[in-house]
Write a protein that holds these residues in place. Sequence first.
Motif, PDB file in Angstrom:
ATOM      1  N   PHE A 160       0.807  -0.965  -0.194  1.00 22.21           N
ATOM      2  CA  PHE A 160      -0.019  -0.059   0.108  1.00 22.21           C
ATOM      3  C   PHE A 160       1.089   1.346   0.005  1.00 22.21           C
ATOM      4  O   PHE A 160       1.857   1.162   0.747  1.00 22.21           O
ATOM      5  CB  PHE A 160      -0.725  -0.161   1.348  1.00 22.21           C
ATOM      6  N   THR A 161       0.343   2.261  -0.748  1.00 20.83           N
ATOM      7  CA  THR A 161       1.270   3.399  -0.788  1.00 20.83           C
ATOM      8  C   THR A 161       0.194   4.595  -0.498  1.00 20.83           C
ATOM      9  O   THR A 161      -0.864   4.624  -1.167  1.00 20.83           O
ATOM     10  CB  THR A 161       1.798   3.790  -2.348  1.00 20.83           C
ATOM     11  N   LEU A 162       0.726   5.445   0.264  1.00 19.36           N
ATOM     12  CA  LEU A 162      -0.097   6.690   0.504  1.00 19.36           C
ATOM     13  C   LEU A 162       0.519   7.834   0.057  1.00 19.36           C
ATOM     14  O   LEU A 162       1.721   8.186   0.137  1.00 19.36           O
ATOM     15  CB  LEU A 162       0.095   7.101   2.194  1.00 19.36           C
ATOM     16  N   LEU A 163      -0.004   8.401  -0.970  1.00 20.28           N
ATOM     17  CA  LEU A 163       0.525   9.487  -1.858  1.00 20.28           C
ATOM     18  C   LEU A 163       0.393  10.728  -1.297  1.00 20.28           C
ATOM     19  O   LEU A 163      -0.583  11.031  -0.680  1.00 20.28           O
ATOM     20  CB  LEU A 163      -0.247   9.431  -3.266  1.00 20.28           C
ATOM     21  N   SER A 164       1.315  11.509  -1.572  1.00 18.68           N
ATOM     22  CA  SER A 164       1.271  13.005  -1.042  1.00 18.68           C
ATOM     23  C   SER A 164       0.321  13.822  -2.043  1.00 18.68           C
ATOM     24  O   SER A 164       0.344  13.458  -3.393  1.00 18.68           O
ATOM     25  CB  SER A 164       2.553  13.601  -1.236  1.00 18.68           C
ATOM     26  N   GLY A 165      -0.501  14.666  -1.726  1.00 13.95           N
ATOM     27  CA  GLY A 165      -1.253  15.396  -2.229  1.00 13.95           C
ATOM     28  C   GLY A 165      -1.850  16.780  -1.705  1.00 13.95           C
ATOM     29  O   GLY A 165      -1.699  16.911  -0.478  1.00 13.95           O
ATOM     30  N   ILE A 166      -2.992  17.362  -2.536  1.00 10.59           N
ATOM     31  CA  ILE A 166      -3.530  18.522  -1.960  1.00 10.59           C
ATOM     32  C   ILE A 166      -4.736  18.620  -2.854  1.00 10.59           C
ATOM     33  O   ILE A 166      -4.867  18.276  -3.711  1.00 10.59           O
ATOM     34  CB  ILE A 166      -2.529  19.827  -1.877  1.00 10.59           C
ATOM     35  N   GLU A 167      -5.650  19.121  -1.990  1.00  9.97           N
ATOM     36  CA  GLU A 167      -7.114  19.711  -2.697  1.00  9.97           C
ATOM     37  C   GLU A 167      -6.818  21.076  -2.515  1.00  9.97           C
ATOM     38  O   GLU A 167      -7.133  21.859  -1.780  1.00  9.97           O
ATOM     39  CB  GLU A 167      -8.242  19.207  -2.143  1.00  9.97           C
ATOM     40  N   VAL A 168      -6.185  21.584  -3.685  1.00  9.96           N
ATOM     41  CA  VAL A 168      -5.906  23.157  -3.977  1.00  9.96           C
ATOM     42  C   VAL A 168      -7.107  23.931  -4.341  1.00  9.96           C
ATOM     43  O   VAL A 168      -7.826  23.668  -5.231  1.00  9.96           O
ATOM     44  CB  VAL A 168      -4.598  23.441  -4.746  1.00  9.96           C
ATOM     45  N   ASP A 169      -7.180  25.027  -3.751  1.00  6.60           N
ATOM     46  CA  ASP A 169      -8.411  25.958  -4.145  1.00  6.60           C
ATOM     47  C   ASP A 169      -8.084  26.737  -5.289  1.00  6.60           C
ATOM     48  O   ASP A 169      -6.897  27.058  -5.531  1.00  6.60           O
ATOM     49  CB  ASP A 169      -8.797  26.924  -2.811  1.00  6.60           C
ATOM     50  N   ILE A 170      -9.045  26.535  -6.297  1.00  8.38           N
ATOM     51  CA  ILE A 170      -8.786  27.394  -7.450  1.00  8.38           C
ATOM     52  C   ILE A 170      -9.339  28.883  -7.177  1.00  8.38           C
ATOM     53  O   ILE A 170     -10.532  29.256  -6.826  1.00  8.38           O
ATOM     54  CB  ILE A 170      -9.656  26.914  -8.720  1.00  8.38           C
ATOM     55  N   LEU A 171      -8.523  29.876  -7.114  1.00  8.42           N
ATOM     56  CA  LEU A 171      -8.658  31.178  -6.739  1.00  8.42           C
ATOM     57  C   LEU A 171      -9.301  31.947  -8.007  1.00  8.42           C
ATOM     58  O   LEU A 171      -9.818  31.414  -9.066  1.00  8.42           O
ATOM     59  CB  LEU A 171      -7.333  31.887  -6.721  1.00  8.42           C
ATOM     60  N   ASP A 172     -10.110  33.034  -7.690  1.00  7.80           N
ATOM     61  CA  ASP A 172     -11.131  33.559  -8.563  1.00  7.80           C
ATOM     62  C   ASP A 172     -10.693  33.851  -9.903  1.00  7.80           C
ATOM     63  O   ASP A 172     -11.385  33.693 -10.989  1.00  7.80           O
ATOM     64  CB  ASP A 172     -11.550  34.868  -7.963  1.00  7.80           C
ATOM     65  N   GLY A 173      -9.410  34.194 -10.201  1.00  8.20           N
ATOM     66  CA  GLY A 173      -8.773  34.088 -11.413  1.00  8.20           C
ATOM     67  C   GLY A 173      -8.228  33.089 -12.240  1.00  8.20           C
ATOM     68  O   GLY A 173      -7.692  32.867 -13.481  1.00  8.20           O
ATOM     69  N   GLY A 174      -8.465  31.777 -11.586  1.00  6.70           N
ATOM     70  CA  GLY A 174      -7.908  30.656 -12.204  1.00  6.70           C
ATOM     71  C   GLY A 174      -6.483  30.173 -11.614  1.00  6.70           C
ATOM     72  O   GLY A 174      -6.018  28.937 -11.835  1.00  6.70           O
ATOM     73  N   ALA A 175      -5.830  31.104 -10.774  1.00  3.52           N
ATOM     74  CA  ALA A 175      -4.590  30.616 -10.101  1.00  3.52           C
ATOM     75  C   ALA A 175      -4.743  29.485  -9.180  1.00  3.52           C
ATOM     76  O   ALA A 175      -5.966  29.510  -8.450  1.00  3.52           O
ATOM     77  CB  ALA A 175      -3.849  31.924  -9.399  1.00  3.52           C
ATOM     78  N   LEU A 176      -3.496  28.888  -8.620  1.00  2.08           N
ATOM     79  CA  LEU A 176      -3.854  27.892  -7.459  1.00  2.08           C
ATOM     80  C   LEU A 176      -3.424  28.344  -6.232  1.00  2.08           C
ATOM     81  O   LEU A 176      -2.213  29.190  -6.170  1.00  2.08           O
ATOM     82  CB  LEU A 176      -3.179  26.645  -8.022  1.00  2.08           C
ATOM     83  N   ASP A 177      -4.059  27.937  -5.056  1.00  2.00           N
ATOM     84  CA  ASP A 177      -3.815  28.761  -3.665  1.00  2.00           C
ATOM     85  C   ASP A 177      -2.528  27.703  -3.000  1.00  2.00           C
ATOM     86  O   ASP A 177      -2.836  27.183  -1.903  1.00  2.00           O
ATOM     87  CB  ASP A 177      -5.065  28.439  -3.017  1.00  2.00           C
ATOM     88  N   GLN A 178      -1.299  27.638  -3.682  1.00  2.14           N
ATOM     89  CA  GLN A 178      -0.362  26.993  -2.989  1.00  2.14           C
ATOM     90  C   GLN A 178       0.863  27.513  -3.838  1.00  2.14           C
ATOM     91  O   GLN A 178       0.690  27.771  -4.875  1.00  2.14           O
ATOM     92  CB  GLN A 178      -0.457  25.624  -2.776  1.00  2.14           C
ATOM     93  N   GLU A 179       1.967  27.494  -2.979  1.00  2.80           N
ATOM     94  CA  GLU A 179       3.316  27.916  -3.992  1.00  2.80           C
ATOM     95  C   GLU A 179       3.584  26.829  -5.159  1.00  2.80           C
ATOM     96  O   GLU A 179       3.471  25.355  -4.676  1.00  2.80           O
ATOM     97  CB  GLU A 179       4.494  27.663  -2.906  1.00  2.80           C
ATOM     98  N   ASP A 180       3.923  27.237  -6.194  1.00  2.00           N
ATOM     99  CA  ASP A 180       4.083  26.241  -7.316  1.00  2.00           C
ATOM    100  C   ASP A 180       5.292  25.394  -7.058  1.00  2.00           C
ATOM    101  O   ASP A 180       5.000  24.156  -7.401  1.00  2.00           O
ATOM    102  CB  ASP A 180       4.550  27.204  -8.661  1.00  2.00           C
ATOM    103  N   GLY A 181       6.520  25.923  -6.456  1.00  2.00           N
ATOM    104  CA  GLY A 181       7.392  24.880  -6.127  1.00  2.00           C
ATOM    105  C   GLY A 181       7.030  23.875  -5.234  1.00  2.00           C
ATOM    106  O   GLY A 181       7.202  22.323  -5.345  1.00  2.00           O
ATOM    107  N   LEU A 182       5.981  23.977  -4.345  1.00  2.00           N
ATOM    108  CA  LEU A 182       5.660  22.949  -3.396  1.00  2.00           C
ATOM    109  C   LEU A 182       4.714  22.057  -4.067  1.00  2.00           C
ATOM    110  O   LEU A 182       4.663  20.927  -3.821  1.00  2.00           O
ATOM    111  CB  LEU A 182       4.865  23.504  -2.212  1.00  2.00           C
ATOM    112  N   LEU A 183       3.754  22.549  -5.035  1.00  2.00           N
ATOM    113  CA  LEU A 183       2.792  21.625  -5.844  1.00  2.00           C
ATOM    114  C   LEU A 183       3.686  20.742  -6.570  1.00  2.00           C
ATOM    115  O   LEU A 183       3.147  19.559  -6.859  1.00  2.00           O
ATOM    116  CB  LEU A 183       2.054  22.668  -6.667  1.00  2.00           C
ATOM    117  N   ASP A 184       4.754  21.191  -7.117  1.00  2.00           N
ATOM    118  CA  ASP A 184       5.756  20.315  -7.920  1.00  2.00           C
ATOM    119  C   ASP A 184       6.146  19.071  -7.132  1.00  2.00           C
ATOM    120  O   ASP A 184       6.486  18.011  -7.725  1.00  2.00           O
ATOM    121  CB  ASP A 184       6.788  21.123  -8.456  1.00  2.00           C
ATOM    122  N   GLU A 185       6.085  19.332  -5.795  1.00  2.00           N
ATOM    123  CA  GLU A 185       6.652  18.185  -5.076  1.00  2.00           C
ATOM    124  C   GLU A 185       5.884  16.973  -4.577  1.00  2.00           C
ATOM    125  O   GLU A 185       5.957  15.975  -4.366  1.00  2.00           O
ATOM    126  CB  GLU A 185       7.247  18.596  -3.716  1.00  2.00           C
TER     127      GLU A 185
END
Length: 330
Positions: A160-185
């Motif tokens: 069994f593998t627990l994958l890292s992840g996030i449910e990131v909020d889509i901001l009003d203009g379409g950007a993502l609510d977290q640092e890009d570099g962290l999302l890449d990880e």
Amino acid sequence: MRPVDALTEIAELLERNRASRYKSKAFRAAAETVAGLSAAELADTGRLRSRKGIGDSTFAVITEALSGVVPQYLLDLQASVEQETTSTLRTLLKGDLHAHSDWSDGLTSIDLMADAARALGHDYLALTDHSPRLRVANGLSAERLRQQLTELPAFSGGGFTLLSGIEVDILDGGALDQEDGLLDELDIVVASAHSKLRMDAGPMTRRLVAAASNPRVDVLGHVTGRLVSGSRGTRPPSTFDARAVFEACASNGVAVEINSRPEREDPPDELLSLAVEIGCLFAIDSDAHAPGQLSLLDHGAARAERLGVDPDRVVTTWSLDRLRDWSRGR
């Protein structure tokens, strides 16, 4: 029947039925208390009743289980909770890409979520706690998410593998609510809109298309945001150009989430059929906020099968290696 098993099963059934989180939490607290007691301590019912976490209902369950019978509370619950829906597609699912722990707004710790996923036979589960803007859900700041990432490897093993992840909020203009570099990880990024769901169709279309076009996004979560039943009441779906959104998903290899929670049924049947026609990938997810809700996958699988979703286009039927190749290659 052991008291801890009876209490845990009751909690899981309450969670599957989306009962009050306080009620299921009470049974989980009682289970945690009795799990650490010896046989002699359990037999001392007078002192047992006064222990922290033991109330009238949980005490009755414990004493009935100790007497060798299945507690009446559990029997009544087994008779009232909806039975799991069977489908061929459900048997093909290997995991789940949308689940929460008590690091954000989930009910239990990560280890209990991982244990429940193992018990269901999952090969993998993505832990996708909320991002910081969703304060009502105790969303994770970048610092807290980094801390969580250091702890996740301990929950994998034994197939069994627990994958890292996030449910990131889509901001009003379409950007993502977290640092890009962290999302890449992260292994899996689920992007969902949680605010301004009544935005005009034009801006909402641009918002969702932007998210679906972001190379860091793997899954577009509960795309319309609607609620059709449940304790939170009902909520109409957001309005947007569904064809434009799903075409963006298809061209970018982003999976459209088939949210399995019965109070969501998102996307609605007509939009799910459109996404099938366009050729989208899909992720059948539980959006579980407690261990007993992981089994809600049966609802999403049955609906997907009814509407003709090709199992091979469901990324959660894929092996872990294939899933990772898809996520990394996007």
